[in-house]
Write a protein that holds these residues in place. Structure first.
Motif, short mmCIF file in Angstrom:
data_model
loop_
_atom_site.label_atom_id
_atom_site.label_comp_id
_atom_site.label_asym_id
_atom_site.label_seq_id
_atom_site.Cartn_x
_atom_site.Cartn_y
_atom_site.Cartn_z
N ALA A 232 -74.29 -104.66 -30.15
CA ALA A 232 -75.58 -104.65 -30.56
C ALA A 232 -75.63 -105.24 -32.29
O ALA A 232 -74.49 -105.74 -32.64
CB ALA A 232 -76.14 -103.14 -30.77
N LYS A 235 -77.60 -110.85 -32.36
CA LYS A 235 -77.35 -111.66 -31.17
C LYS A 235 -76.04 -112.17 -31.19
O LYS A 235 -75.51 -112.74 -32.23
CB LYS A 235 -78.59 -112.93 -31.02
N TYR A 259 -79.92 -104.02 -27.46
CA TYR A 259 -81.11 -104.47 -28.43
C TYR A 259 -81.66 -103.25 -29.33
O TYR A 259 -82.04 -102.31 -28.39
CB TYR A 259 -81.99 -105.42 -27.89
N ARG A 267 -81.81 -97.82 -30.43
CA ARG A 267 -81.94 -98.64 -29.31
C ARG A 267 -83.24 -98.88 -28.71
O ARG A 267 -84.02 -97.84 -28.53
CB ARG A 267 -80.93 -98.05 -28.11
N TYR A 270 -81.14 -102.37 -23.01
CA TYR A 270 -79.72 -102.54 -22.73
C TYR A 270 -79.53 -103.74 -21.70
O TYR A 270 -80.52 -103.69 -20.82
CB TYR A 270 -79.02 -101.41 -22.44
N LEU A 271 -78.58 -104.31 -21.56
CA LEU A 271 -78.44 -105.44 -20.53
C LEU A 271 -77.35 -104.88 -19.45
O LEU A 271 -76.11 -104.43 -19.76
CB LEU A 271 -77.68 -106.61 -21.29
N ILE A 283 -81.67 -109.65 -23.43
CA ILE A 283 -81.64 -108.31 -24.17
C ILE A 283 -81.50 -107.29 -23.00
O ILE A 283 -81.28 -106.19 -23.34
CB ILE A 283 -82.69 -108.11 -25.12
N ASP A 339 -90.38 -109.95 -33.02
CA ASP A 339 -89.49 -110.76 -32.22
C ASP A 339 -90.43 -111.47 -31.16
O ASP A 339 -91.13 -110.76 -30.62
CB ASP A 339 -88.35 -110.13 -31.61
N GLU A 350 -86.00 -111.60 -22.72
CA GLU A 350 -85.11 -112.27 -23.52
C GLU A 350 -85.83 -112.64 -24.95
O GLU A 350 -87.10 -113.14 -24.84
CB GLU A 350 -84.89 -113.58 -22.82
#
Length: 860
Positions: A232, A235, A259, A267, A270-271, A283, A339, A350
């Motif tokens: 993390a 990116k 992310y 947090r 999570y991927l 992400i 974002d 994403e």
């Protein structure tokens, strides 16, 4: 007050904390936390705590929370004067203890537990207010999707002042898992020794961490207990995500790309690891207990995207700009991230852009607008933007680029090396009159004014290692580029002049890290302005003693055995590096070539003009093959011992098992070889090869002692090597002066890494040490030319050796890229592990001809 301590105590005797020297159970940790909390009193206080990844910091931080106080963690090495001035904490906890400044002077909200810097990058006193509920919710969620349980052991690779680093602490202590506390970088072999010894199962990294992992060949490491790695803090490139996800699948661990933000306690997403290879730009999905929505953004061209909004119990209470905000109630559990994101058909989110002018560089979230304001307040009108992982600044022409770079870097909390600066007559603007940030980015990249030392250091690396400048990247280190003990001397001298000081372990620091070193403090005694590594000083002094003793200007024996120890020391530093096994073997192979090829060439030349050598010398095997009755054939014993020692070690380290063992237990393995060396030295193995052939085996323990010294990282390890050295020397030589000489030299190598000396002395010593191989090889044929003029003979031998060394260096530069791996000149490896030799026993066959075998062994 004791709720947190009670939670810790319920895990009983399970290990909670592991360090390099201690293990602490949950029960003991709870007792320590309780004691610390009790020392702060019962009235709630605002406590600033300077953090390190050590046990005292952990106990202090947990003690603050256990006592119901409010913690402000800050990095111990950072400048937190703005926090002190703005919030006036009641208590400051630093390395020297607990300092009470006031008592309960602040009004604090009942739920408030933690204050973290939102960016820590522009000198802003804005802090994120986090509650106990925030911390528990986020830790529970993280432990859930990572599957953390009592068997896990996580290494602390990130600071506790950083929300990501704290999230590792919180999530593991929540479920009774263990923490491996260390300040070591993942680029240090000692980190991996500790990680392997404590059977680490996970560690966390920001993008720069993975750059370091690339440099040390992490994906080829054998880490049987590693379960997962998290990323993390910014990116990471899709290519690197895909590459590490692929490596994880092959090596049996998992990669979690995550992310988050400080405002979400850490947090938000999570991927899933099984999707990282196919969707490396995503992400992922919201963490358990959280949810995302995407809200339209006016004027954003892609209508399928919008601002990413997060909701969850881990969303902060709000911001604090000063002490008056510490009593405010929590706001809604909604976080507008700023974002721009979209949701794919597979449900993965994403991030595709930014709405606000925040960027993340080096894991720091930087408010570009505030940075521009800071520069303007400093009298520097400027535009600030980002260029990938760099900060781009365009200022007006009346300012010097270096001035702008220093000011911007200081205000942003970034290293100067990542700030690109252009100074132009007018700041670029769009036709509408608004700032033209794309043009600013282009101008800064084009100007790309070098950071302090950049031009110098890149040129130094390229010049010393005979590389094209393009081959020297900011992530390259001396070791990565094929540096060795010969080029090490020259590089250390050049860096000393360029940087003003020589950092510890500089050979493993990247060009970027060297560029970013702070300027050294002025010294009172300027004449003592150079740092000379002890290994370099020993090489220079010993080769002079060797030549002088052979010429009979004086008689001070023992230098060759010291230099054999230095050879082992350099072997440990330059051959057994954290690089992949194939690279290690290549370095070992070229090391042997650098020793053997010049030696054989000189022997061949000397054989044409003298009767000094025999055919067996060309094989570097005179001690084994004979003849043993020549006055001159034994002169090159040092080369023979070293070459055959390295050949044997190269064969051993070709095997994956030995390579893995050395990476896991570097000091233990070196001490094991030292034990073997002592067994040979005391003839405990009963090997019989003849006195001269046995000589090589008997002398190996000096090499092993230096090797062990290079891997000793603590006082007890150095003491252990010293103790073995003392035992090994008892009765080894007939002359007490030799014992004292060798003990003193190797003890300095073990305990004193560098010395301060006049700059002129350092330069002369460096030049002699750099040329010591060639001084050793040529001096036998040089000093006899001067008959009884002993001093002239010594000077001439050293001058000739230095001249030959300079000629070889020049030849390498002119030969270009003829060596292995595309590098110029002769093969790049670890050349003089050799340039330490001398044949102080050149007449030993006659001296011991009448002695029995045991006496011969002692003398050798």
């Amino acid at each position: 007050m004791t709720r947190l301590a009670d939670h810790l105590r319920k895990h009983g005797d399970r290990i909670a904390v592991m360090t390099a020297s201690a293990q602490v159970s949950y029960s003991e940790l709870a007792d320590r936390v309780d004691r610390f909390a009790g020392g702060l009193g019962t009235r709630r206080q605002l406590v600033l705590i300077e953090t390190r990844n050590d046990l005292s910091t952990l106990v202090g931080y947990l003690g603050v929370l256990a006592g119901g106080h409010v913690a402000i963690p800050v990095p111990a090495a950072g400048d937190h004067s703005h926090i002190l001035a703005t919030y006036r904490p009641d208590v400051v906890v630093d390395g020297s203890g607990v300092h009470v400044r006031s008592e309960g002077a602040h009004a604090l909200h009942d739920d408030l537990a933690l204050l973290l810097s939102t960016s820590g990058s522009t000198g802003s006193p804005k802090l994120v207010r986090l509650s106990r509920a925030n911390l528990i919710a986020n830790a529970t969620s993280i432990a859930g999707y990572l599957g953390i349980d009592e068997t896990d052991r996580a290494a602390t690779t990130l600071p506790m002042s950083y929300c990501y680093g704290l999230s590792v602490v919180h999530s593991h202590l929540l479920v009774g898992a263990a923490l491996i506390l260390t300040e070591r970088s993942v680029a240090d072999p000692e980190f991996w020794e500790l990680f392997a010894r404590h059977r680490g199962t996970s560690f966390a990294g920001v993008p720069y961490t993975f750059e370091l992992l690339d440099r040390i060949g992490f994906t080829s490491m054998d880490l049987p207990h590693l379960r997962y790695v998290t990323q993390a803090g910014g990116k990471m490139s899709p290519e690197r995500v895909r590459r590490y996800a692929t490596a994880a699948r092959h090596r049996g661990w998992q990669l979690f790309v995550m992310y988050g933000a400080t405002e979400a306690t850490a947090r938000m997403a999570y991927l899933p690891p099984d999707l990282a290879r196919e969707r490396p730009t995503a992400i992922g999905v919201p963490i358990p207990g959280g949810e995302f929505s995407i809200e339209p953004v006016e004027d954003w061209p892609d209508t399928s995207s919008g601002e990413l909004v997060y909701r969850g119990a881990n969303v902060m209470m709000g911001y604090a700009h000063g002490p008056g905000d510490l009593v405010l109630d929590a706001g809604p559990d909604v976080l507008r991230t700023g974002d721009i994101a979209r949701r794919g058909a597979d449900g993965l989110y994403e991030v595709v852009g930014r709405r606000s002018r925040f960027v993340k560089i080096y894991g720091l979230r930087i408010d570009l607008q505030r940075l521009e304001t800071s520069l303007r307040d400093a009298g520097i009108p400027a535009l600030c933007t980002d260029s990938g992982d760099r900060l781009a600044v365009v200022a007006t022409a009346e300012h010097e680029p270096d001035e702008v770079r220093r000011t911007a870097a200081g205000a942003a909390g970034l290293p100067p090396a990542v700030v690109d600066v252009a100074c132009v007559p007018e700041l670029p603007k769009l036709p509408s009159g608004k700032p033209d940030y794309p043009a600013a980015r282009t101008l800064a990249a084009a100007a790309s004014a070098p950071a302090p030392h950049d031009g110098d250091l890149r040129g130094v690396f390229a010049d010393v290692l005979h590389l094209d400048r393009a081959e020297v990247t900011e992530d390259s280190s001396f070791v990565d580029l094929g540096g060795n003990s010969l080029t090490y001397v020259m590089m250390s001298l050049r860096l000393e002049r360029a940087l003003g000081r020589l950092p510890a372990d500089w050979q493993r620091m990247s060009l970027r890290e060297l560029q970013n070193l702070p300027a050294p403090k002025p010294r009172r005694w300027k004449s003592w302005g150079a740092t000379l590594e002890t290994s370099v000083a020993l090489r220079a002094v010993a080769i002079v003693l060797i030549v002088g003793s052979h010429v009979e200007l004086f008689e001070l024996w023992g230098g060759a055995h010291i230099l054999l120890g230095v050879a082992g020391y350099n072997f440990g530093r330059f051959c057994l590096t954290p690089l992949p096994r194939t690279t290690r073997i290549r370095h070992l192979r070229t090391t042997i070539a650098w020793i053997a090829v010049p030696s054989v060439l000189w022997i061949a030349f000397a054989s044409l003009i003298t009767d000094d050598y025999h055919a067996s010398n060309l094989l570097l095997a005179n001690k084994i093959l004979g003849p043993h009755d020549s006055m001159t054939a034994g002169r090159l014993w040092f080369v023979e011992v070293l070459v055959w020692t390295l050949i044997a070690l190269a064969a051993l380290f070709c095997t994956p098992a030995m390579d893995r063992l050395e990476r896991r237990l570097p000091f233990t393995l070196a001490m094991g070889f030292l034990g073997v060396g002592l067994a040979l030295r005391y003839d405990a193995l009963g090997i019989t090869m003849g006195d001269d052939a046995m000589f090589s085996l008997l002398a190996f323990w000096f090499f092993a002692a230096g090797w062990a010294a290079s891997k000793a990282t603590s006082a007890w390890q150095r003491a252990a090597v010293t103790a073995v050295l003392v035992v090994g020397l008892v009765g080894y030589f007939d002359e007490p002066s030799r014992h004292l000489m060798v003990l003193t030299g190797l003890a300095l190598l073990i305990w004193v890494p560098a010395i301060r000396c006049p700059a002129g002395v350092a330069v002369v010593a460096g030049v002699i040490a750099e040329a010591s191989l060639y001084v050793y090889l040529t001096h036998y044929q040089v000093y006899p030319l001067f008959g009884s003029h002993e001093l002239v003979g010594v000077v001439a031998a050293i001058v000739v050796g230095v001249s030959v060394s300079a000629a070889v260096t020049l030849a390498r530069q002119r030969l270009g890229r003829l060596g292995s791996g595309g590098r110029g000149g002769l093969p790049v490896g670890d050349e003089p592990l050799l340039d330490q030799g001398r044949s102080e026993d050149a007449v030993a066959p006659d001296q011991v001809r009448g002695d029995d075998a045991a006496t011969a062994r002692r003398r050798r």
